[in-house]
Design an enzyme around this catalytic site. Sequence first.
Site, PDB file in Angstrom:
ATOM      1  CG  ASP A   1      -1.948  -1.073   1.214  1.00 16.87           C
ATOM      2  OD1 ASP A   1      -2.113  -1.788   2.222  1.00 16.87           O
ATOM      3  OD2 ASP A   1      -2.601  -1.222   0.176  1.00 16.87           O
TER       4      ASP A   1
ATOM      5  N   GLY B   1      -6.927   3.036   3.443  1.00 17.40           N
ATOM      6  CA  GLY B   1      -6.040   3.854   4.282  1.00 17.40           C
ATOM      7  C   GLY B   1      -5.525   3.148   5.511  1.00 17.40           C
ATOM      8  CG  PHE B   2      -6.208   3.550   8.637  1.00 17.90           C
ATOM      9  CD1 PHE B   2      -6.972   4.534   7.998  1.00 17.90           C
ATOM     10  CD2 PHE B   2      -5.097   3.948   9.376  1.00 17.90           C
ATOM     11  CE1 PHE B   2      -6.651   5.873   8.130  1.00 17.90           C
ATOM     12  CE2 PHE B   2      -4.771   5.297   9.509  1.00 17.90           C
ATOM     13  CZ  PHE B   2      -5.556   6.261   8.883  1.00 17.90           C
TER      14      PHE B   2
ATOM     15  N   GLY C   1      -6.822  -3.687   9.373  1.00 18.40           N
ATOM     16  CA  GLY C   1      -7.527  -4.059  10.599  1.00 18.40           C
ATOM     17  C   GLY C   1      -8.950  -3.557  10.704  1.00 18.40           C
TER      18      GLY C   1
ATOM     19  CG  ASP D   1      -7.210  -4.475  -0.127  1.00 18.39           C
ATOM     20  OD1 ASP D   1      -6.361  -3.696  -0.608  1.00 18.39           O
ATOM     21  OD2 ASP D   1      -7.237  -4.775   1.085  1.00 18.39           O
ATOM     22  N   GLY D   2      -9.645  -5.887   2.010  1.00 14.72           N
ATOM     23  CA  GLY D   2     -10.043  -5.135   3.204  1.00 14.72           C
ATOM     24  C   GLY D   2     -10.885  -5.936   4.173  1.00 14.72           C
ATOM     25  N   GLY D   3     -10.301  -6.229   5.344  1.00 16.49           N
ATOM     26  CA  GLY D   3     -11.066  -6.860   6.429  1.00 16.49           C
ATOM     27  C   GLY D   3     -11.428  -8.312   6.157  1.00 16.49           C
TER      28      GLY D   3
ATOM     29  CB  SER E   1      -5.215  -7.512  10.410  1.00 18.67           C
ATOM     30  OG  SER E   1      -6.393  -7.229   9.706  1.00 18.67           O
TER      31      SER E   1
HETATM   32  C1  DX5 Z   1      -6.683  -0.534   3.115  1.00 22.33           C
HETATM   33  C2  DX5 Z   1      -5.587  -1.557   2.908  1.00 22.33           C
HETATM   34  C3  DX5 Z   1      -5.916  -2.813   3.723  1.00 22.33           C
HETATM   35  C4  DX5 Z   1      -4.857  -3.851   3.600  1.00 22.33           C
HETATM   36  C5  DX5 Z   1      -5.417  -5.178   4.045  1.00 22.33           C
HETATM   37  O1  DX5 Z   1      -6.315   0.641   2.493  1.00 22.33           O
HETATM   38  O2  DX5 Z   1      -5.483  -1.855   1.519  1.00 22.33           O
HETATM   39  O3  DX5 Z   1      -7.138  -3.322   3.246  1.00 22.33           O
HETATM   40  O4  DX5 Z   1      -4.390  -3.906   2.315  1.00 22.33           O
HETATM   41  O5  DX5 Z   1      -5.487  -5.107   5.450  1.00 22.33           O
HETATM   42  P1  DX5 Z   1      -6.636  -5.870   6.261  1.00 22.33           P
HETATM   43  O6  DX5 Z   1      -6.690  -7.287   5.694  1.00 22.33           O
HETATM   44  O7  DX5 Z   1      -6.132  -5.816   7.686  1.00 22.33           O
HETATM   45  O8  DX5 Z   1      -7.879  -5.118   6.010  1.00 22.33           O
END
Ligand code: DX5
Length: 203
Positions: A37, A142-143, A145, A171-173, A194
């Site tokens: 990222d 952006g983050f 978790g 992608d994400g969570g 995460s």
């Molecule tokens: C958000 C990131 C996250 C990361 C994956 O901008 O792109 O989604 O790649 O992190 P987790 O799997 O913890 O959401």
Amino acid sequence: MIKIIPAILATTEEEYKDKLLELEKENCLKFDWVQIDFMDNKFVQNQSITPEIIAKYPTQFQIEAQLMVEYPENWVDELVKIPVRRIVFPVEDTSGLRERISHIKNHGIKVGLSINPETDLETVEPYVGEIDIILVMSVNPGFGGQQFQPQAIEKVKEIKQKNWPITIEVDGGINKDVLESLEKAGADSVVIGSHLPEILHGH
Ligand code: DX5
């Protein structure tokens, strides 16, 4: 079988180095790809490491760069030097998407568009013939978790029904249960941060 792509979201060089080593130690090279990222504290309220830092740590992983930045074109030349194999940038970036797509492809790099949870699929439609992958964000970028947003599953099903000739990545969570739902919905690959230990070791 759905493809798992480990994610590295790092805000310092130390964090990047540790996370990359951890993935290599955990035998994650079997996944072949890693998503890194990049954030500019403008498009998203977070600031990541730069391409120059990544270039200091050669790896066998094929790198997908996810640009969550206001001016993706300013990052491409540095990323090419590493090299990265794929660059994904936001469809919400309205200034000159087509030029950006061809600029990346002219460097022999695969290109994708990411689409935020609140953005409709229609925004991507005009570019489907020019991109290799659509990255369906299931969190606000952006983050790491964050909590998975289930409407991403519906979005994947909708894309599947359109038969677009592109790879569908989410992608994400994403945890183990969500991964199974996304596979059923037709996603080709998932980016995992995460929840990777749970996916790797079942806990
Ligand atoms: C958000 C990131 C996250 C990361 C994956 O901008 O792109 O989604 O790649 O992190 P987790 O799997 O913890 O959401």
